[in-house]
Scaffold this motif. Structure first.
Motif, mmCIF file in Angstrom:
data_model
loop_
_atom_site.group_PDB
_atom_site.id
_atom_site.type_symbol
_atom_site.label_atom_id
_atom_site.label_comp_id
_atom_site.label_asym_id
_atom_site.label_seq_id
_atom_site.Cartn_x
_atom_site.Cartn_y
_atom_site.Cartn_z
ATOM 1 N N ALA A 278 7.819 4.172 1.102
ATOM 2 C CA ALA A 278 6.987 3.602 2.165
ATOM 3 C C ALA A 278 7.323 2.131 2.367
ATOM 4 N N ASP A 279 6.957 1.618 3.528
ATOM 5 C CA ASP A 279 7.161 0.191 3.805
ATOM 6 C C ASP A 279 6.045 -0.654 3.204
ATOM 7 N N LYS B 52 4.378 3.733 8.404
ATOM 8 C CA LYS B 52 5.138 4.111 7.212
ATOM 9 C C LYS B 52 4.458 3.527 5.965
ATOM 10 N N ARG C 102 10.551 2.212 16.114
ATOM 11 C CA ARG C 102 9.624 3.170 15.486
ATOM 12 C C ARG C 102 8.360 3.312 16.334
ATOM 13 N N ASN D 195 11.099 -1.792 0.209
ATOM 14 C CA ASN D 195 9.898 -1.888 1.048
ATOM 15 C C ASN D 195 9.739 -3.314 1.553
#
Lengths: 434, 385
Positions: free
Chosen positions: A125-126, A117, A94, A2
């Motif tokens: 998830a980021d 995200k 994105r 992440n």
């Protein structure tokens, strides 16, 4: 990996490099700065993993108040800034897939990309989904809307602070009243959150230290020759209260101040044979080119002029008066507004233009490089007023450059090099004739 | 063309290049002063109550903005640049005052340029802060802003703006909004009374004509319009057009010529401007104004995106819209950032959504036309199914 862990690895690497192979030509205080960043990233990651303490985010403001309510501050702004080109491309693609226009500022696009995200730590998830999102039109429109985007896209509780453009006593009271509402909202919405005024006062005392030391740093930077090289000049000094150990950040500020002060006393120049001093305004460059080109031309950059700088160095603090001197006693929430440093470029343009002229005068500037991100609405509208003001009042020219975090950085560098070379020659010629 | 058609065209073409200054000239000839506005959140009522003519400023409708580009870089909202061009050319010399807002940072900084240049400065310039939300506290703040600006306008006009004067102006503008909403009802018909382009002509006329005059003209036309059938090539698909600063009916005509009807709008020059009634209660007229303006269907610069999406969906249902075309004015940030959110909400509501980035003046329309035609083809396929 992440985004927080990505950044953590980078900062740990920097700390390791400085401590194992110290370079005497570089600032040693950077080690303490990077340690602070490591601490903050680790605290955020732990809060994300454990779900405790709850996290709150804002565009870099009101960190003391959020912490005084028991939140772990989530520093989305830093995560979105100066992202390496290859990663930035992923983020931009994105956002493009969601049909957002290409003309938005890069920082905003990255906030949007990360927001798309957000999720749980073990979901790939980021970034986390904070328990509370606070936004304010205190820096610029894109910043405000980007945090709005994070909240709306993820269905998160959002508090909007409304900041009028006229920074007078009425505005101060209006904003402070809204902070009372923020506290109420946070306590009602997020379990376990409770405002502790004594904690706020304690953090504000540390934040106040930041102002005092920053002024001393800026005084040193006015020296001729400038004690710092351009690569060290693009440092954005921040309020200590966002860090888990704010006193460590104050320690960094003291170390930085002392290092710069020693250089001034020793007559050490950041750029040997300094023959020109430029103000670099608005955004730090996305390419490393200025860091080696400008010194090779004998050019230093004593002042990196971004939004909140006039509040720190300037003799004329427009935002409700100087921090220490205000015509009436302020309550803690009013003081929080004052310490939060709304960017002057978000207010009426005359104030920003005057700040730029004042900085040019104080730092003995020979020319202005107005480098903005494509789509930077905070400053493009007043850019021609800045150009006219510095030309008419000081006889110095302005070079306009635009940059993006991605897309043909090398082509940008070539164009930037040509323009900077020409501009430096022009400034030298004008200086000789003055 | 018969008499009623001529009267209709007078309104439809009121804001055209040829005609719009006529209203200003007539007003000036009778000794009146004119206040330019750049934002639909500036209440016309406070200008009207000072005996002044509120005049929404239209930018030059051509692509030559060379004079303005000396003062504004290329990478900013083109509406304000086109407005500045008009001022520099002398097209707006009749303006006595300007009231702008901080709708977006670029409007604030356009105002900075306007007041900095001797060539553009007006005798009076004011900037009104529009809060980003409609909380009770924000409404009170906006009420204070309206009060402050009204006092300044009143001093400029040499008129004391009393509560009675303000209420009278509120009544006039409420009438304008009511009449226009009556017109919007006609858009629900399968065979429309007006094309989308004609409709925009009328709503923009309402922003520059002396309001009482506009009201009486529209009121006289309404019975005719209820019976009228617009001359449009196609009545389906029915689109809702969503944008900001769109004021040129020719742009709407270009879209309709691709083979559709613009049956409804979400424009600051259209529905958003007129979809509210100011109701004065015990809290006074300024508060009533503030609350009404902040709680009406919101522009994307306001923070309540969920309500904005819900409003759009509701309008689509109410006006039997087949799809939404969202025109994002290039380099105007608020709408651009909202796009992914709105896209998700409209998709969840089953409403097709086409997003296009445009300039203030539609230059090279070819690529735009292709995108719109593709969208319409998709809609028509859906309708057949």
């Amino acid at each position: 990996m992440n985004k927080l862990e990505y950044d953590l690895a980078r900062y740990k690497s920097r700390v390791q490099k400085i401590t194992s192979h110290p370079d005497p030509s570089r600032l040693q205080s950077n080690a303490t700065l990077y340690e602070c960043e490591v601490d903050l990233l680790e605290a955020q990651i732990n809060a994300w993993k454990n779900g405790n303490p709850p996290m709150a985010t804002s565009p870099g403001r009101f960190t003391a108040l959020l912490r005084a309510m028991g939140f772990q501050y989530f520093d989305l702004a830093s995560l979105s800034n100066l992202v390496p080109e290859d990663l930035a491309r992923v983020y931009f693609d994105r956002v493009k897939a969601e049909q957002a226009p290409d003309s938005l500022c890069d920082l905003l696009e990255i906030v949007m990309a990360l927001s798309l995200k957000a999720g749980e730590y073990d979901e790939g998830a980021d970034i986390p989904r904070p328990a509370l999102v606070m936004t304010a039109n205190a820096g610029c429109d894109p910043e405000q809307y980007a945090w709005n985007f994070l909240a709306r896209t993820n269905g998160l509780p959002l508090f909007v602070l409304d900041v009028p453009p006229s920074h007078d006593d009425e505005s101060l009271k209006y904003e402070a009243k809204q902070l009372e509402q923020l506290i109420e909202f946070a306590e009602e919405t997020v379990p376990g959150v409770k405002y502790d005024e004594s904690k706020l006062l304690e953090l504000q005392e540390v934040d106040r230290e930041f102002f005092r030391i920053s002024r001393e740093i800026y005084t040193h930077l006015k020296a001729v020759p400038c004690p710092l090289a351009p690569r060290d000049a693009f440092k954005i000094l921040l309020l200590p209260s966002k860090y888990p150990n704010p006193h460590k950040y104050v320690q960094f500020l003291r170390e930085f101040r002392d290092e710069v002060g020693e250089r001034v006393r020793g007559g050490i120049a950041g750029v040997p044979n300094e023959r020109l001093r430029l103000m670099w305004a608005i955004s730090g460059p996305y390419s490393g080119l200025p860091f080696y080109l400008l010194p090779s031309l004998g050019v230093s950059t004593p002042i990196f002029m971004i939004g909140q700088n006039p509040l720190i160095f300037g003799p004329d603090d427009r935002h409700y008066g100087l921090p220490e001197a205000y015509p009436r006693k302020l309550n803690p929430l009013e003081m929080e507004i004052r310490l939060t440093r709304h960017a002057p470029w978000r207010s009426f343009g005359a104030g920003w233009v005057e700040s730029v002229v004042a900085a040019c005068r104080e730092f003995k500037i020979d020319g202005v490089v107005h480098y903005s991100q494509v789509g930077c609405m905070a400053t493009l509208g007043t850019s021609q007023l800045v150009r006219e003001a510095v030309r008419n009042e000081l006889g110095i020219p302005t070079l306009f450059l635009e940059g993006r975090q991605v897309y043909e950085v090398s082509a940008q560098e070539q164009e930037m090099a040509e323009k900077l070379n020409t501009f430096v020659e022009m400034c030298l010629s004008l200086k000789a004739s003055r | 063309m018969d008499d009623m058609d001529q009267k209709l065209m007078e309104l439809v073409d009121a804001n055209s290049d040829e005609n719009r200054r006529k209203w200003a000239s007539d007003w000036k000839a009778s000794g009146g002063k004119i206040v330019g506005t750049l934002c639909s959140y500036v209440p016309d009522e406070i200008i009207h109550a000072a005996g002044l003519l509120p005049w929404r400023v239209t930018g030059v409708w051509d692509q030559n903005i060379a004079q303005a580009l000396v003062y504004r870089p290329a990478g900013v909202n083109p509406y304000y640049t086109h407005v500045l061009e008009g001022r520099l050319r002398g097209d707006l010399d009749f303006l006595d005052a300007l009231v702008a807002s901080d709708w977006e940072l670029d409007q604030l900084h356009s105002y900075d340029v306007w007041i900095a240049l001797p060539k553009t400065r007006t005798d009076l310039s004011e900037l009104i802060h529009v809060p980003y939300l409609a909380s009770e506290l924000a409404c009170r703040k906006f009420a204070d802003e309206c009060n402050r600006t009204a006092r300044s306008l009143g001093e400029f006009a040499g008129i004391a703006i009393t509560e009675e004067r303000l209420r009278a102006s509120i009544d006039v503008l409420n009438r304008t909004r009511f009449l226009i909403r009556e017109l919007y009802e006609l858009r629900k018909k399968d065979l429309p009374s007006l094309s989308g382009a004609e409709f925009l002509g009328i709503t923009t006329a309402a922003t520059i004509m002396p309001r009482e005059q506009f009201n009486s003209k529209l009121e006289a036309l309404l019975p005719f319009l209820r019976e009228r059938r617009a001359s449009v090539a196609k009545t389906h698909p029915r689109l809702l057009l969503s944008s900001d600063f769109l004021d040129h009916p020719a742009n709407v005509k270009l879209i309709e010529e691709a083979g559709c009807l613009v049956a409804m709008d979400d424009l600051d020059t259209g529905a958003r401007r007129f979809w509210h009634t100011v109701e004065v209660d015990g809290q006074g007229s300024y508060y009533a104004l503030a609350k009404s303006y902040l709680t009406r269907p919101a522009c994307p610069r306001m923070s309540q995106w969920i309500e904005q999406a819900d409003r759009l969906v509701a309008w689509c249902r109410e006006f039997a819209v087949d799809g939404v075309v969202e025109l994002i004015l290039r380099l105007s940030t608020p709408r651009a950032i909202r796009v992914p959110f709105m896209r998700t909400r409209l998709a969840a509501a089953g409403i097709p959504h086409c997003i296009l980035e445009v300039d203030y003046v539609f230059g090279d329309y070819g690529p735009l036309k292709t995108r719109i035609e593709a969208f319409l083809e998709m809609l028509e396929g859906g309708l057949r199914e």
